[in-house]
Design an enzyme around this catalytic site. Sequence first.
Site, PDB file in Angstrom:
ATOM      1  N   ASP A 177       0.797  -1.225  -0.225  1.00 47.68           N
ATOM      2  CA  ASP A 177      -0.081  -0.306   0.070  1.00 47.68           C
ATOM      3  C   ASP A 177       0.820   1.397  -0.001  1.00 47.68           C
ATOM      4  O   ASP A 177       1.819   1.191   0.384  1.00 47.68           O
ATOM      5  CB  ASP A 177      -1.063  -0.098   1.193  1.00 47.68           C
ATOM      6  CG  ASP A 177      -0.437  -0.211   2.483  1.00 47.68           C
ATOM      7  OD1 ASP A 177       0.784  -1.045   2.606  1.00 47.68           O
ATOM      8  OD2 ASP A 177      -0.588   0.397   3.616  1.00 47.68           O
ATOM      9  N   ASP A 223       8.560   4.461  -0.995  1.00 43.73           N
ATOM     10  CA  ASP A 223       7.972   4.095   0.142  1.00 43.73           C
ATOM     11  C   ASP A 223       6.746   2.972  -0.395  1.00 43.73           C
ATOM     12  O   ASP A 223       5.659   3.638  -0.407  1.00 43.73           O
ATOM     13  CB  ASP A 223       7.370   5.123   1.056  1.00 43.73           C
ATOM     14  CG  ASP A 223       6.608   4.388   2.251  1.00 43.73           C
ATOM     15  OD1 ASP A 223       6.911   3.363   2.649  1.00 43.73           O
ATOM     16  OD2 ASP A 223       5.973   5.321   2.804  1.00 43.73           O
ATOM     17  N   GLU A 226      -0.004  -1.522   5.706  1.00 45.78           N
ATOM     18  CA  GLU A 226       0.984  -0.975   6.529  1.00 45.78           C
ATOM     19  C   GLU A 226       0.891   0.556   6.799  1.00 45.78           C
ATOM     20  O   GLU A 226       1.219   1.045   7.745  1.00 45.78           O
ATOM     21  CB  GLU A 226       2.487  -1.099   5.717  1.00 45.78           C
ATOM     22  CG  GLU A 226       3.552  -0.837   6.782  1.00 45.78           C
ATOM     23  CD  GLU A 226       4.127   0.663   6.755  1.00 45.78           C
ATOM     24  OE1 GLU A 226       5.100   0.988   7.504  1.00 45.78           O
ATOM     25  OE2 GLU A 226       3.523   1.363   5.959  1.00 45.78           O
ATOM     26  N   HIS A 238       5.853  10.004   1.573  1.00 44.36           N
ATOM     27  CA  HIS A 238       4.725  10.807   2.087  1.00 44.36           C
ATOM     28  C   HIS A 238       5.043  12.405   1.383  1.00 44.36           C
ATOM     29  O   HIS A 238       3.944  13.030   1.976  1.00 44.36           O
ATOM     30  CB  HIS A 238       4.588  10.882   3.519  1.00 44.36           C
ATOM     31  CG  HIS A 238       4.115   9.543   4.028  1.00 44.36           C
ATOM     32  ND1 HIS A 238       3.398   9.259   5.176  1.00 44.36           N
ATOM     33  CD2 HIS A 238       4.584   8.161   3.766  1.00 44.36           C
ATOM     34  CE1 HIS A 238       3.169   8.099   5.494  1.00 44.36           C
ATOM     35  NE2 HIS A 238       3.998   7.293   4.489  1.00 44.36           N
TER      36      HIS A 238
END
Length: 415
Positions: free
Chosen positions: A100, A131, A165, A389
């Site tokens: 994810d 990520d 996650e 992010h």
Amino acid sequence: MKESAVFERICRRLDHLADDMISLEIALTAMAAIAPENGGEGEWKKCLFLKDFLSRLAVDEIREINAPDPRVPSGQRPNLVVKKAGKKHDRTVWIITHLDVVPPGPLSLWHGDPFTAKVENGRIYGRGTEDNQQDLVASLFALKACLDEGMVTPHDVGLVFVSDEETSSRYGLAYLLDHPLNPFRPNDIIVVPDSGNPRGTLIEIAEKSIFWLKFKTIGKQCHASIPHKGINACLAASHLMVNLYRELHRRFDGRNPLFHPNFSTFEPTKREANVGNVNTIPGEDVFYLDARILPEYKLDEVKGFIRSVAQAVEEEFSVSIEIEEVQRVEAPAPTPQEAPVVEALKKAIYDVYSVEASPAGIGAGTVAAFLRKKGYPVAVWCRSDNTAHQPNEYALIENIVGDAKVFAHLFLHEI
């Protein structure tokens, strides 16, 4: 053939596979595996794509251990376990990555479509590229290179691709660990490549506790020109936010040199919309707090203190405040610094990147916490520019290839 000569062969093959790694990154980025909590449809399409990729490799086992979730179109959140037998079966060397990704945030901050990967100046830009796709791809190609070269590893090798996650791991590793088909054993070598630094010198062996809280402040809505007729929930919530930030840092002010930063953090983050117009005083206001707390403090103690701060605001502003736990992960005991996985990583990192790595703790949460709670020694490591992010997230191509070599080193050397 000596181990060093075998490893050199694998490294050369990985160098030649760099373009294939880039192609896989681009393909994975196009599949926005976002959790339903964040408005997405989950990880199913990404999992199907990876299963197809894996089916073309000579692995011994591809197993799905999926968690039911009626909120997503597929009705389930996938967890994929892949194994290749080695010479001995006494332990497995595992690399665990997650499928994810987080939402892109404001598109205006991106230099293009977040889910259309762009390759530029040695970087692959796109949501999820670092990520966690950087090391998802690296782990896949580390195994592929060994298979392509016909290598039989000293121990069994395993790859795990988990869901959920980025939100709670309730449908991911936490689900897998409680499942009857949990594949892990206490003496396995387990690496979670989901945190690191640009030089690759950080081996994470400890994490802070994670405490996410939702605060709902309830007052009384009214017209903004007659505020005395209502109770301004936004005003009270703002005072609560500032008071929590100040008082929590003051009360829980310990320092632990294992971590960076070496103190607990308490950050107000998300705030929900209250009223839709300027001239109405809101009767309800909702915000969230992201706390990363040193293991020295128990979360029940922190929550009790938070309740006392909220009570003072309730009395001052005549509001009521509801506090809801969104995520709660109490920090488990750290992985021992002398654990075999730590020593094996140190050797692999030095041989690939020519740097000395050392164990430390972090504030970010990874799925390693769930493994440590169950008593599995696990290390978290990757080489990362830490763009996760952020808008214009990217993965360095040299990190994908280099980390693949580190994983291959773990696969090929006796531990």
